[in-house]
Design an enzyme around this catalytic site. Structure first.
Site, PDB file in Angstrom:
ATOM      1  N   ARG A 153     -30.457 -32.340 -13.326  1.00  0.00           N
ATOM      2  CA  ARG A 153     -29.513 -31.219 -13.233  1.00  0.00           C
ATOM      3  C   ARG A 153     -29.708 -30.193 -14.341  1.00  0.00           C
ATOM      4  O   ARG A 153     -29.427 -29.006 -14.130  1.00  0.00           O
ATOM      5  CB  ARG A 153     -28.070 -31.743 -13.236  1.00  0.00           C
ATOM      6  N   SER A 194     -15.415 -41.744  -6.159  1.00  0.00           N
ATOM      7  CA  SER A 194     -15.540 -42.846  -7.111  1.00  0.00           C
ATOM      8  C   SER A 194     -14.528 -43.947  -6.828  1.00  0.00           C
ATOM      9  O   SER A 194     -14.859 -45.139  -6.828  1.00  0.00           O
ATOM     10  CB  SER A 194     -15.358 -42.323  -8.537  1.00  0.00           C
ATOM     11  N   SER A 249     -23.435 -44.740 -16.563  1.00  0.00           N
ATOM     12  CA  SER A 249     -22.310 -45.652 -16.759  1.00  0.00           C
ATOM     13  C   SER A 249     -22.154 -46.598 -15.575  1.00  0.00           C
ATOM     14  O   SER A 249     -21.484 -47.640 -15.677  1.00  0.00           O
ATOM     15  CB  SER A 249     -21.014 -44.863 -16.953  1.00  0.00           C
ATOM     16  N   GLY A 272     -25.442 -43.145  -5.677  1.00  0.00           N
ATOM     17  CA  GLY A 272     -25.545 -43.938  -6.891  1.00  0.00           C
ATOM     18  C   GLY A 272     -24.686 -45.184  -6.848  1.00  0.00           C
ATOM     19  O   GLY A 272     -25.089 -46.242  -7.343  1.00  0.00           O
ATOM     20  N   LYS A 326     -22.528 -35.232   1.092  1.00  0.00           N
ATOM     21  CA  LYS A 326     -22.518 -36.427   0.253  1.00  0.00           C
ATOM     22  C   LYS A 326     -21.108 -36.787  -0.173  1.00  0.00           C
ATOM     23  O   LYS A 326     -20.739 -37.973  -0.221  1.00  0.00           O
ATOM     24  CB  LYS A 326     -23.409 -36.200  -0.972  1.00  0.00           C
ATOM     25  N   GLU A 353     -20.323 -34.813 -14.323  1.00  0.00           N
ATOM     26  CA  GLU A 353     -20.259 -34.335 -12.949  1.00  0.00           C
ATOM     27  C   GLU A 353     -19.567 -32.966 -12.841  1.00  0.00           C
ATOM     28  O   GLU A 353     -19.689 -32.278 -11.826  1.00  0.00           O
ATOM     29  CB  GLU A 353     -19.528 -35.349 -12.078  1.00  0.00           C
ATOM     30  N   ARG A 372     -23.628 -31.250  -6.064  1.00  0.00           N
ATOM     31  CA  ARG A 372     -23.075 -30.406  -7.129  1.00  0.00           C
ATOM     32  C   ARG A 372     -23.871 -29.111  -7.295  1.00  0.00           C
ATOM     33  O   ARG A 372     -23.311 -28.079  -7.644  1.00  0.00           O
ATOM     34  CB  ARG A 372     -23.055 -31.162  -8.453  1.00  0.00           C
TER      35      ARG A 372
END
Length: 463
Positions: free
Chosen positions: A368, A26, A190, A113, A446, A337, A422
């Site tokens: 998910r 991030s 977000s 994303g 990723k 996450e 994840r």
């Protein structure tokens, strides 16, 4: 990418070791973008090299930034020369260094994303025409609210799919002066807010960004974006309208180019910390920041609630399990996450866990919620999704006798990653005591390219 089936190594006893994490995905994405639109050259140390950040670098290069060395060299910063047209008046260039003209450039978003949300907003602010392509699964990820917001700013969008998919599409900049206010529905991600915040300093009159709703998911990521902007000299005023909906005012001003150190990715610590909760032992993570805006900081609150001991000393976080693993009842809407690793812990806890506030997880790399339910059910763990999109998981605790039971060497069950990093690491956690294979462990590239090596080394299974 070709799928790589992987046999998850088993835990034969407590696990002890240290894990050095790569840089935060991030933070890497935000700092790469801000450095690319800065007013001076910048050096970034600790940038994550993974598929998501590689796609971000290629997108920024296509817009004219010079980023090298890439891939990063160990112990060397990545140097970034920002887009020349912003502060020097030089014409925009394409990826080869020549004038771009008016033809759209092409940006591959993959399944990242940050690329599929941040770059379209940046393109509009820069006045660039860009064609966006992506992995097929990207069409399952929420995008329309952000694109609708960019249309409010004057952008024009041409979609190519006859089936109503978003990708591929081309976004054209406004023909007239950009709007200075936009309203966006960010309940699905977000990143819609973050994308607009990051682009706003380049708009002629700045921008007021208004949320259509009172509640927002993953607030730490928005706060992280605001902190990054502040560190680059950008003023962001946050407030609430009369009806309680949040808004942000961003002024138009130069983005300071500066040298930045990228913190380790604390969300990626999750599988390694959860490993201790399931198998026992002790894991240490060096360079854990004393203060951070990363969502992964919540591990310090979540793990003790599940019976783990968490200690931070001189920048080293150490986690151990002094007793039985306990179930969790918590609202995880702000840290979605982390949910796959928490769900894996819940699968081995002594009791029923209730994980709340998870509706937005349906719009991640995959749905998910459904994926976690399906994989836990397949392995024999009770997992239900409530009408409110909470997860209710009844665990099966690990016992020493189970570890020594011959039946656990039966034919492995194939678990699915859904092209989701994840979910791939979630499967590895289940594989500590269940015989499983992961259908595509390559999904971990990723954000954590060396995951299998790190995991196998900890478990003493490295080839």
């Amino acid at each position: 990418m070709q799928a790589t089936v992987w046999s998850a190594p088993r835990a034969r006893g407590p696990v002890f070791g240290a894990v050095r994490l790569p840089g935060s995905k991030s933070l890497s994405a935000r700092e790469l973008l801000l450095s690319a639109i800065g007013d001076a050259e910048a050096n970034l140390t600790g940038v994550l090299f993974a598929r998501d950040t590689d796609l971000m670098v290629q997108a920024l290069r296509s817009l004219g930034a010079v980023i090298a060395p890439w891939p990063p060299v160990v112990d060397q910063p990545v140097q970034i020369k920002p887009l020349p047209q912003l502060w020097t008046g030089a014409p925009a260039q394409d990826a080869s260094g020549g004038p771009s003209g008016g033809a759209p450039i092409t940006v591959d978003c993959g399944l990242a994303g940050t690329v599929m949300r941040f770059i379209p907003a940046l393109a509009v602010a820069l006045g660039r025409a860009v064609r966006f392509v992506a992995d097929s699964q990207a069409n399952a990820r929420p995008m329309r609210p952000l694109l609708d917001a960019l249309v409010q700013l004057g952008a024009r969008i041409e979609y190519e799919s006859p089936d109503g998919d978003v990708f591929p599409y081309t976004i054209y900049p406004p023909a007239e002066r950009l709007g200075a206010e936009v309203t966006v529905d960010a309940t699905a991600s977000s990143q819609f807010i973050s994308a607009l915040l990051l682009a706003a300093p380049l708009l002629p009159d700045g921008c007021t960004i208004r949320s259509k709703t009172v509640a927002l998911p993953s607030l730490p990521h928005i706060e992280m974006t605001m902190q990054c902007l502040s560190q680059h000299g950008i003023t962001v005023e946050q407030g609430l309208s009369d009806d309680g909906k949040p808004f942000w005012n961003v002024v138009s001003e130069p983005v300071f180019g500066q040298d930045v150190f990228i913190e380790p990715d604390l969300s990626n610590a999750g599988p390694f910390l959860a490993l201790v909760g399931i198998a026992g032992g002790r894991i240490s993570v060096p360079a854990w920041p004393a203060k951070t805006m990363q969502a992964g900081a919540a591990w310090l609150q979540i793990l003790p609630l599940m019976g783990l001991r968490v200690e931070w000393n001189c920048g080293v976080l150490t986690v151990s399990r002094p007793g039985p693993l306990q179930p969790l009842d918590a609202d995880l809407s702000a840290v979605g996450e982390l949910v796959p690793a928490v769900a894996a812990l819940a699968a081995f806890a002594e009791g029923t866990s209730h994980l709340r506030g998870l509706h937005h997880l349906r719009g991640h790399e995959t749905d998910r919620l459904e994926a976690l339910r399906a994989e836990l059910t397949a392995i024999g763990i009770s997992c239900e999704i409530t009408p409110e999109d909470d997860l209710v998981i009844t665990g099966k605790p690990v016992t020493p006798s189970w570890r020594d039971t011959p039946t656990i060497d039966a034919e492995p069950l194939l678990l699915h990653s859904y092209q989701d990093h994840r979910l791939a690491t979630f499967g590895a956690l289940l594989g500590l005591y269940y015989p499983v294979q992961i259908d595509d462990i390559g999904a971990t590239t990723k954000t954590l390219p060396d995951f299998t090596t790190m995991w196998e080394r900890l478990l003493g299974a490295a080839s």
